[in-house]
Design an enzyme around this catalytic site. Structure first.
Site, PDB file in Angstrom:
ATOM      1  N   HIS B 123       0.873  -1.181   0.000  1.00  0.00           N
ATOM      2  CA  HIS B 123       0.000   0.000   0.000  1.00  0.00           C
ATOM      3  C   HIS B 123       0.913   1.236   0.000  1.00  0.00           C
ATOM      4  O   HIS B 123       2.033   1.184   0.509  1.00  0.00           O
ATOM      5  CB  HIS B 123      -0.837  -0.053   1.276  1.00  0.00           C
ATOM      6  CG  HIS B 123      -1.902   0.988   1.405  1.00  0.00           C
ATOM      7  ND1 HIS B 123      -1.628   2.287   1.754  1.00  0.00           N
ATOM      8  CD2 HIS B 123      -3.247   0.912   1.247  1.00  0.00           C
ATOM      9  CE1 HIS B 123      -2.769   2.971   1.812  1.00  0.00           C
ATOM     10  NE2 HIS B 123      -3.767   2.158   1.502  1.00  0.00           N
ATOM     11  N   ASP B 199       3.149  -4.433   8.058  1.00  0.00           N
ATOM     12  CA  ASP B 199       1.920  -3.654   7.915  1.00  0.00           C
ATOM     13  C   ASP B 199       0.769  -4.657   8.013  1.00  0.00           C
ATOM     14  O   ASP B 199       0.474  -5.376   7.063  1.00  0.00           O
ATOM     15  CB  ASP B 199       1.914  -2.927   6.567  1.00  0.00           C
ATOM     16  CG  ASP B 199       0.588  -2.229   6.295  1.00  0.00           C
ATOM     17  OD1 ASP B 199      -0.325  -2.308   7.158  1.00  0.00           O
ATOM     18  OD2 ASP B 199       0.447  -1.622   5.214  1.00  0.00           O
ATOM     19  N   GLN B 202      -4.444  -5.295   6.973  1.00  0.00           N
ATOM     20  CA  GLN B 202      -5.431  -6.227   6.420  1.00  0.00           C
ATOM     21  C   GLN B 202      -5.323  -7.602   7.075  1.00  0.00           C
ATOM     22  O   GLN B 202      -5.973  -8.556   6.642  1.00  0.00           O
ATOM     23  CB  GLN B 202      -5.234  -6.373   4.893  1.00  0.00           C
ATOM     24  CG  GLN B 202      -5.326  -5.087   4.106  1.00  0.00           C
ATOM     25  CD  GLN B 202      -6.746  -4.533   4.034  1.00  0.00           C
ATOM     26  OE1 GLN B 202      -7.724  -5.205   4.372  1.00  0.00           O
ATOM     27  NE2 GLN B 202      -6.876  -3.295   3.590  1.00  0.00           N
ATOM     28  N   LYS B 225     -10.572  -0.671  10.417  1.00  0.00           N
ATOM     29  CA  LYS B 225     -10.797  -1.861   9.581  1.00  0.00           C
ATOM     30  C   LYS B 225     -11.159  -3.083  10.429  1.00  0.00           C
ATOM     31  O   LYS B 225     -11.399  -4.162   9.904  1.00  0.00           O
ATOM     32  CB  LYS B 225      -9.550  -2.172   8.747  1.00  0.00           C
ATOM     33  CG  LYS B 225      -9.215  -1.107   7.695  1.00  0.00           C
ATOM     34  CD  LYS B 225      -8.102  -1.591   6.798  1.00  0.00           C
ATOM     35  CE  LYS B 225      -7.351  -0.477   6.091  1.00  0.00           C
ATOM     36  NZ  LYS B 225      -8.143   0.265   5.105  1.00  0.00           N
ATOM     37  N   CYS B 367      -4.718   2.551  -3.651  1.00  0.00           N
ATOM     38  CA  CYS B 367      -3.481   3.069  -3.046  1.00  0.00           C
ATOM     39  C   CYS B 367      -2.320   2.105  -3.263  1.00  0.00           C
ATOM     40  O   CYS B 367      -1.482   1.908  -2.377  1.00  0.00           O
ATOM     41  CB  CYS B 367      -3.654   3.353  -1.555  1.00  0.00           C
ATOM     42  SG  CYS B 367      -4.850   4.639  -1.234  1.00  0.00           S
TER      43      CYS B 367
END
Lengths: 156, 410
Positions: B123, B199, B202, B225, B367
């Site tokens: 991202h 990261d 997700q 999220k 993104c």
């Protein structure tokens, strides 16, 4: 919800499927500008050849949705052979149709009386206003053309 | 016990609303998830009963607000297997958490030519902070490529990691859904003398997260999220790193002492939390963590695998060669994120047509413009699923997709 038929008018889909003036021009004599819609990744490249204040030729490239591609095609057909002054009036009229306020810092956007300008086929894009997210798709090519013209005027 | 999305839906007030006269079919949880009643109530409750500034007042309200903020920190620490609460830094979102590492650890430890390794599926939040350090410090940015099946190509990993100072990788791709081999990458990074940042934006909402098992040094994720409010993200880092790192923003809350000559910093984690923190948001995130723990993260993941399998089968069977779904084909190797192209129709137009049926999908580059270039497209449509989705949502997507033909297929 506004009808999708208002957005995807037949004339728009025709320009999308059979784009006019898609391609490239040699730079120089033409100038080139790139426009991006950072939200969605649409890219428009405009080549324009200006001589004696008249848009002698225009081509566009890039990739994007039906609205951005059709708008580029319709714009190219509308401005080819017109003077830069007429283009500014058209641009202003188009932006008012898209419900965009004139930019006080940009004389081109406040020049001329849009009521006198005939938009012709461009009127078909009026339905886009009902889908606010898509307005930027329709105006991207006009922004990019403005840049290309500025470039042309700066180098002439 | 398997999740029951029908019952779960009742926990999410927004699921009652209609869109264009149709039931809401929300398939954009990779962008943001909806919020269950307990999270909304926790935020409201905070403002109604003990709103006040934290770590300052000596009065009862301030004591309660401070306790609520620190309780949220404890909950998040437990949720991701952190060994200490103080390893949880509250940030605005995952983007700010990654920038915090780049701006503090990066500036203090990196110099000209120092390699930072990322991947082609990142991202922008895990690309641009490093580009900024390239401009500022002259670091060298290296890229792990991806294969056509959506997995990372690790053939040259040793060479890419040679001399590297940091490897920073998304645990799950927000476009392809690919679950990356984080433990393997962390071990390789450490062997090469580099630190490992994950990261997990997700990942943490969808799979059980254990930072120790990941083998990471830094983990970033965002609250919104994972059923939490917007405006709250998390950086987890090992204590010894946090102790050494310089502060991020300067201001109140992050100081021990300030004089005309200078300042000294507060202890970790407050050293990194300048200004009044997002208290209500942190309290909401604490409630979100409780909610997800109540469902059980193993069950959340099982539901996602089953539903992703159903979606892949349904869309492929129904549309065959007319649909291209990017990323791994095995549900066990991926999250519930389906990026697809349908009959060459531009994703914006696909998403516009789907909206008419109340089906919310994302269209664009997500993104991840570098990944789009690798995939050879400028945009995709993306349907992403969560605990409140079920097979009827996938069916609604599959049904509505055919409507695009009316406008775009002659």
């Amino acid at each position: 919800m506004p009808d999708l038929e208002d957005l995807y008018r037949e004339i728009i889909l025709d320009h999308y499927r059979n784009p006019r003036n898609r391609g490239e021009l040699d730079t120089p004599p033409a100038t080139r500008a790139e426009g991006f819609n950072p939200l969605c990744g649409d890219e428009v490249i405009i080549y324009v050849q200006v001589a004696d204040g008249v848009i002698e030729d225009i081509k566009f490239g890039g990739q994007g949705c039906s609205i951005s591609q059709a708008s580029s095609s319709m714009m190219s057909a509308a401005v080819k052979g017109r003077s830069v002054e007429e283009l500014q009036q058209l641009n202003h009229a188009f932006r008012s149709m898209m419900s965009i306020e004139p930019d006080p810092d940009d004389p081109a956007s406040t020049n001329g009386n849009s009521a006198d300008v005939k938009l012709g086929d461009l009127e078909a894009l009026k339905g886009v206003v009902k889908f606010p997210v898509r307005i930027k798709c329709a105006t991207l090519s006009w922004h990019t053309l403005t840049q290309a013209i500025e470039e042309a005027q700066a180098t002439s | 016990m398997a999740l029951d999305p029908g019952t779960i839906r009742d926990d999410f007030p927004i699921m009652c609303r209609q869109v264009h006269g149709r039931r809401l079919v929300y398939l954009d949880s990779a962008a943001t998830s909806h919020k269950p009643r307990p999270v909304i109530d926790a935020v409201t409750d905070y403002y109604e009963r003990f709103n006040s500034n934290v770590h300052r007042g000596s009065y009862q309200l301030a004591v309660e607000a401070t306790e609520a903020l620190e309780e949220a920190r404890r909950k998040v620490a437990n949720f991701i297997g952190a060994s200490r609460d103080s390893e949880i830094i509250f940030a605005k979102n995952a983007t700010e958490a990654i920038n915090l590492v780049a701006r503090t650890w990066g500036r203090a430890n990196l110099g000209p030519g120092d390699p930072v390794v990322i991947t082609e599926l990142e991202h922008h939040a895990n690309i641009v902070p490093w580009h900024m350090l390239t401009a500022e410090l002259g670091i060298e940015l290296r890229w792990i490529p991806i294969r056509s099946d959506g997995h990372l190509d690790l053939t040259d990993l040793d060479r890419l990691l040679d001399g590297a100072r940091l490897l920073s990788v998304a645990a799950v791709s927000n476009v392809l859904g690919t679950i990356n081999p984080i433990r393997q990458l962390a071990d390789a990074a450490h062997e090469a003398g580099a630190l490992m940042m994950v990261d997990a934006s997700q990942y943490t909402p969808h799979l059980p997260t254990d930072v120790a098992e990941m083998g990471a040094d830094f983990v970033a994720f965002t609250g919104h999220k994972m059923c939490g409010p917007t405006g709250i993200g998390v950086l987890w880092a090992k204590s010894e790193l946090l102790e050494e790192m310089p502060p991020f923003l300067g201001g109140g809350e992050m100081i021990l002492n300030v004089t005309k000559e200078g300042f000294s910093t507060a202890a970790v984690p407050w050293k990194f939390e300048a200004g009044t923190p997002p208290i209500a948001e942190a309290v909401g995130l604490g409630a979100a963590v409780d909610y997800l723990s109540g469902l059980g993260m193993e069950q959340v993941r099982e539901h996602e695998v089953a539903l992703t399998g159903y979606a892949l089968r349904t869309l492929n069977q129904r549309y065959g060669d007319d649909i291209t779904i990017h990323g791994p084909t095995e549900p066990a190797e991926r999250g519930g994120v389906l990026s697809f192209e349908y009959k060459g129709i531009h994703p914006h137009d696909v998403a516009q047509v789907l909206d008419r049926s109340g089906v919310c999908v994302r269209a664009g580059h997500h993104c991840a413009k570098t990944l789009m270039r690798v995939l050879g497209c400028s945009a995709t449509s993306r349907a992403s699923m969560y605990v409140y989705n079920d097979e009827s949502d996938v069916d609604a997507l599959a049904d509505a997709l055919a409507d695009a033909d009316v406008f775009f297929i002659e």
